[in-house]
Design an enzyme around this catalytic site. Structure first.
Site, PDB file in Angstrom:
ATOM      1  NE  ARG A  85      16.252 -56.758  35.336  1.00 25.35           N
ATOM      2  CZ  ARG A  85      16.032 -57.447  34.263  1.00 25.35           C
ATOM      3  NH1 ARG A  85      17.003 -58.374  34.207  1.00 25.35           N
ATOM      4  NH2 ARG A  85      15.306 -57.377  33.333  1.00 25.35           N
ATOM      5  CG  ASP A  86      17.916 -56.317  31.192  1.00 23.69           C
ATOM      6  OD1 ASP A  86      18.813 -57.103  31.185  1.00 23.69           O
ATOM      7  OD2 ASP A  86      16.940 -56.465  30.329  1.00 23.69           O
ATOM      8  CG  HIS A 107      12.717 -56.443  27.886  1.00 24.91           C
ATOM      9  ND1 HIS A 107      12.917 -55.796  29.307  1.00 24.91           N
ATOM     10  CD2 HIS A 107      13.801 -57.094  27.709  1.00 24.91           C
ATOM     11  CE1 HIS A 107      13.879 -56.161  29.718  1.00 24.91           C
ATOM     12  NE2 HIS A 107      14.593 -57.049  28.798  1.00 24.91           N
ATOM     13  CG  HIS A 120      18.223 -57.164  25.375  1.00 22.65           C
ATOM     14  ND1 HIS A 120      18.995 -56.544  26.358  1.00 22.65           N
ATOM     15  CD2 HIS A 120      17.090 -57.473  26.171  1.00 22.65           C
ATOM     16  CE1 HIS A 120      18.827 -56.866  27.310  1.00 22.65           C
ATOM     17  NE2 HIS A 120      17.486 -57.261  27.252  1.00 22.65           N
ATOM     18  CB  CYS A 145      20.768 -61.516  29.304  1.00 23.06           C
ATOM     19  SG  CYS A 145      20.173 -62.967  30.135  1.00 23.06           S
ATOM     20  CG  ASN A 180      17.168 -53.441  28.287  1.00 22.89           C
ATOM     21  OD1 ASN A 180      17.963 -53.894  29.224  1.00 22.89           O
ATOM     22  ND2 ASN A 180      16.318 -54.264  27.885  1.00 22.89           N
TER      23      ASN A 180
HETATM   24  P1  HMG Z   1      19.283 -73.034  41.726  1.00 20.21           P
HETATM   25  O1  HMG Z   1      20.684 -73.066  41.927  1.00 20.21           O
HETATM   26  O2  HMG Z   1      18.613 -73.911  41.042  1.00 20.21           O
HETATM   27  O3  HMG Z   1      18.446 -72.707  43.075  1.00 20.21           O
HETATM   28  O4  HMG Z   1      18.790 -71.713  41.034  1.00 20.21           O
HETATM   29  P2  HMG Z   1      18.193 -73.427  44.455  1.00 20.21           P
HETATM   30  O5  HMG Z   1      16.969 -73.328  44.754  1.00 20.21           O
HETATM   31  O6  HMG Z   1      18.886 -74.845  44.455  1.00 20.21           O
HETATM   32  O7  HMG Z   1      19.363 -72.326  45.229  1.00 20.21           O
HETATM   33  C1  HMG Z   1      20.595 -72.308  45.092  1.00 20.21           C
HETATM   34  C2  HMG Z   1      21.152 -71.407  45.964  1.00 20.21           C
HETATM   35  O8  HMG Z   1      20.866 -69.907  45.568  1.00 20.21           O
HETATM   36  C3  HMG Z   1      20.871 -71.456  47.612  1.00 20.21           C
HETATM   37  O9  HMG Z   1      21.902 -71.158  48.295  1.00 20.21           O
HETATM   38  C4  HMG Z   1      19.546 -70.796  47.649  1.00 20.21           C
HETATM   39  O10 HMG Z   1      19.293 -70.171  49.167  1.00 20.21           O
HETATM   40  C5  HMG Z   1      19.933 -69.409  46.898  1.00 20.21           C
HETATM   41  P3  HMG Z   1      22.964 -72.001  49.066  1.00 20.21           P
HETATM   42  O11 HMG Z   1      22.118 -72.996  49.943  1.00 20.21           O
HETATM   43  O12 HMG Z   1      23.659 -72.822  47.992  1.00 20.21           O
HETATM   44  O13 HMG Z   1      23.856 -71.131  49.822  1.00 20.21           O
HETATM   45  N1  HMG Z   1      18.901 -68.703  46.445  1.00 20.21           N
HETATM   46  C6  HMG Z   1      18.461 -67.231  46.450  1.00 20.21           C
HETATM   47  N2  HMG Z   1      19.363 -66.603  46.970  1.00 20.21           N
HETATM   48  C7  HMG Z   1      18.648 -65.429  46.994  1.00 20.21           C
HETATM   49  N3  HMG Z   1      17.639 -64.955  46.386  1.00 20.21           N
HETATM   50  C8  HMG Z   1      16.797 -65.890  45.937  1.00 20.21           C
HETATM   51  C9  HMG Z   1      17.299 -67.400  45.812  1.00 20.21           C
HETATM   52  N4  HMG Z   1      16.947 -68.361  45.417  1.00 20.21           N
HETATM   53  C10 HMG Z   1      17.940 -69.420  45.687  1.00 20.21           C
HETATM   54  N5  HMG Z   1      15.737 -65.793  45.249  1.00 20.21           N
HETATM   55  C11 HMG Z   1      17.711 -69.656  40.585  1.00 20.21           C
HETATM   56  C12 HMG Z   1      17.672 -71.328  40.713  1.00 20.21           C
HETATM   57  C13 HMG Z   1      16.601 -69.263  39.842  1.00 20.21           C
HETATM   58  C14 HMG Z   1      17.618 -69.146  42.168  1.00 20.21           C
HETATM   59  C15 HMG Z   1      18.909 -69.553  39.924  1.00 20.21           C
HETATM   60  O14 HMG Z   1      19.016 -69.869  38.726  1.00 20.21           O
HETATM   61  C16 HMG Z   1      18.848 -67.693  39.859  1.00 20.21           C
HETATM   62  O15 HMG Z   1      18.809 -66.942  40.757  1.00 20.21           O
HETATM   63  N6  HMG Z   1      18.774 -67.276  38.473  1.00 20.21           N
HETATM   64  C17 HMG Z   1      18.786 -65.786  37.930  1.00 20.21           C
HETATM   65  C18 HMG Z   1      19.378 -65.643  36.619  1.00 20.21           C
HETATM   66  C19 HMG Z   1      19.166 -64.258  36.183  1.00 20.21           C
HETATM   67  O16 HMG Z   1      19.074 -63.302  37.267  1.00 20.21           O
HETATM   68  N7  HMG Z   1      19.020 -63.781  35.003  1.00 20.21           N
HETATM   69  C20 HMG Z   1      18.948 -62.561  34.603  1.00 20.21           C
HETATM   70  C21 HMG Z   1      17.680 -61.769  34.538  1.00 20.21           C
HETATM   71  S1  HMG Z   1      16.641 -62.617  33.501  1.00 20.21           S
HETATM   72  C22 HMG Z   1      16.985 -61.523  32.029  1.00 20.21           C
HETATM   73  O17 HMG Z   1      17.718 -60.661  32.115  1.00 20.21           O
HETATM   74  C23 HMG Z   1      15.971 -61.356  31.253  1.00 20.21           C
HETATM   75  C24 HMG Z   1      14.883 -60.337  30.828  1.00 20.21           C
HETATM   76  O18 HMG Z   1      15.340 -58.925  31.157  1.00 20.21           O
HETATM   77  C25 HMG Z   1      14.093 -60.322  29.558  1.00 20.21           C
HETATM   78  C26 HMG Z   1      14.957 -60.574  28.366  1.00 20.21           C
HETATM   79  O19 HMG Z   1      15.752 -59.627  28.074  1.00 20.21           O
HETATM   80  O20 HMG Z   1      14.651 -61.536  27.801  1.00 20.21           O
HETATM   81  C27 HMG Z   1      14.014 -60.254  32.193  1.00 20.21           C
HETATM   82 MG    MG Z   2      16.508 -58.185  29.344  1.00 15.71          MG
END
Ligand code: HMG
Ligand code: MG
Length: 299
Positions: free
Chosen positions: A13-14, A205, A207, A238, A247
């Site tokens: 995933r990450d 966690h 990086h 990220c 990571n």
């Molecule tokens: P948004 O644009 O504000 O949301 O995004 P929305 O509700 O307006 O939806 C926009 C579109 O996305 C819509 O589709 C929804 O249906 C779809 P459209 O009508 O335009 O065709 N949608 C989805 N589709 C599939 N699955 C879903 C989903 N939700 C909405 N769950 C949202 C808000 C949270 C969805 C967006 O910002 C997002 O997906 N962000 C994810 C970012 C991400 O994954 N970042 C990396 C992971 S975090 C990380 O790596 C840190 C970590 O490792 C810890 C660390 O290292 O610190 C965990």
């Molecule tokens: Mg991470």
């Protein structure tokens, strides 16, 4: 008795969420199955986020459907909202994770809402996960620095972590998203967290952007943490923290832990083979120092 440390492998995933080129479902499935064969028992295999935001995770449902599911292995997925949670339940995940941040700017960039809005959203996800009978994890990102805001106060990390625990998260993973932490920053962070949260509910966690992750794990072990997230071959980063590297490499963590007399259940050599497999598949050199030493004939 030898003490166990739990490794949560987040490479699928990450790691892969940040690859420039698309990685196909078969490669992801093969990666996960090799990790299982190496003895990894906790794997973050999927991310049910918007494919517009993170296209690399679009095949998550297929990955979950195609992997074998040995009962001793827990498979988890990121779920930012109810839509993601429902997809994770359909896919039969054992655990889901909501992911918040200790920095407002990062919250906006990563999930398009404020910290307060994210916590309201996560409560709905938490309630549905609890009703669905699956484990819930909470991430707090930017615990030792934010790519947009700079320094982050440990007190802010504690506030967000307590809210996540209050809604039912069983564990808080402390994300040093941009890898800026040092052992002294880790100590300050854990000093603050452990005043309110037991070590058994915390995971590190880290990086490895500045090469400090192994040192930060060693510091965290002194504070009693026994769960660490890592990524085979040090894959990843990220997408919303430009310049952040992957990571800490799982191979390096396993080598450290075994060297300190802990037990992980992971076979280092099979793990290193897995790292070689995925590094070749994505055309990268492994970021694991241990894997590179083994490649040169080290033992
Ligand atoms: P948004 O644009 O504000 O949301 O995004 P929305 O509700 O307006 O939806 C926009 C579109 O996305 C819509 O589709 C929804 O249906 C779809 P459209 O009508 O335009 O065709 N949608 C989805 N589709 C599939 N699955 C879903 C989903 N939700 C909405 N769950 C949202 C808000 C949270 C969805 C967006 O910002 C997002 O997906 N962000 C994810 C970012 C991400 O994954 N970042 C990396 C992971 S975090 C990380 O790596 C840190 C970590 O490792 C810890 C660390 O290292 O610190 C965990
Ligand atoms: Mg991470």
């Amino acid at each position: 008795m030898t003490e166990h440390v739990r490794i949560v492998e987040v490479g699928p995933r990450d790691g892969l969420q940040n690859e420039r080129q698309a990685v196909d479902v078969e490669t992801k499935v093969s990666l996960i199955e090799r990790l299982v064969a190496a003895g990894v028992t906790h794997i973050e295999a999927a991310s049910f986020v918007s494919p517009k935001w993170v296209p690399q995770m679009a095949g998550s449902a297929d990955v979950m459907q195609k992997i074998s599911r040995p009962p001793h292995v827990q498979f988890s997925a990121l779920t930012p909202n109810l839509k993601g949670l429902e997809a994770a339940l359909r896919a039969g995940c054992d655990e889901v994770a909501v992911f918040g941040a200790a920095s407002e700017a990062f919250s906006q960039k990563n999930i398009n809402c404020s910290i307060a809005e994210s916590l309201d959203r996560f409560r709905e996800v938490a309630n549905a996960a609890i009703s669905g009978g699956i484990r819930l994890r909470g991430y707090v990102s930017c615990v030792m620095g934010c790519p947009y805001e700079g320094n982050v106060d440990p007190a802010q990390v504690v506030q967000v972590a307590l809210r996540l625990l209050d809604m039912g998260c069983q564990e808080i993973s402390l994300g040093d998203t941009i890898g800026r932490g040092t052992p002294s920053a880790t100590k300050a962070l854990l000093d603050a967290c452990l005043r309110r949260i037991p070590a058994t509910q915390l995971a590190g966690h880290y990086h490895d952007t500045y090469g400090m992750a192994i040192a930060n794990i060693a510091a965290s072990l002194e504070f009693g943490l026994r769960t660490f997230d890592s990524s085979v071959a040090g894959l990843g980063g990220c997408p919303y923290a430009v310049g952040a590297s992957g990571n800490v490499a799982t191979e390096d963590v396993v080598y450290l832990l075994h060297g300190l007399g802990f037990e992980t259940g992971i076979d280092l050599h099979r793990l290193a083979d897995t790292g070689r497999f995925i590094s070749d598949a994505v055309g990268r050199t492994s970021a694991s120092r241990v894997a590179r030493a083994l490649d040169k004939g080290g033992r």
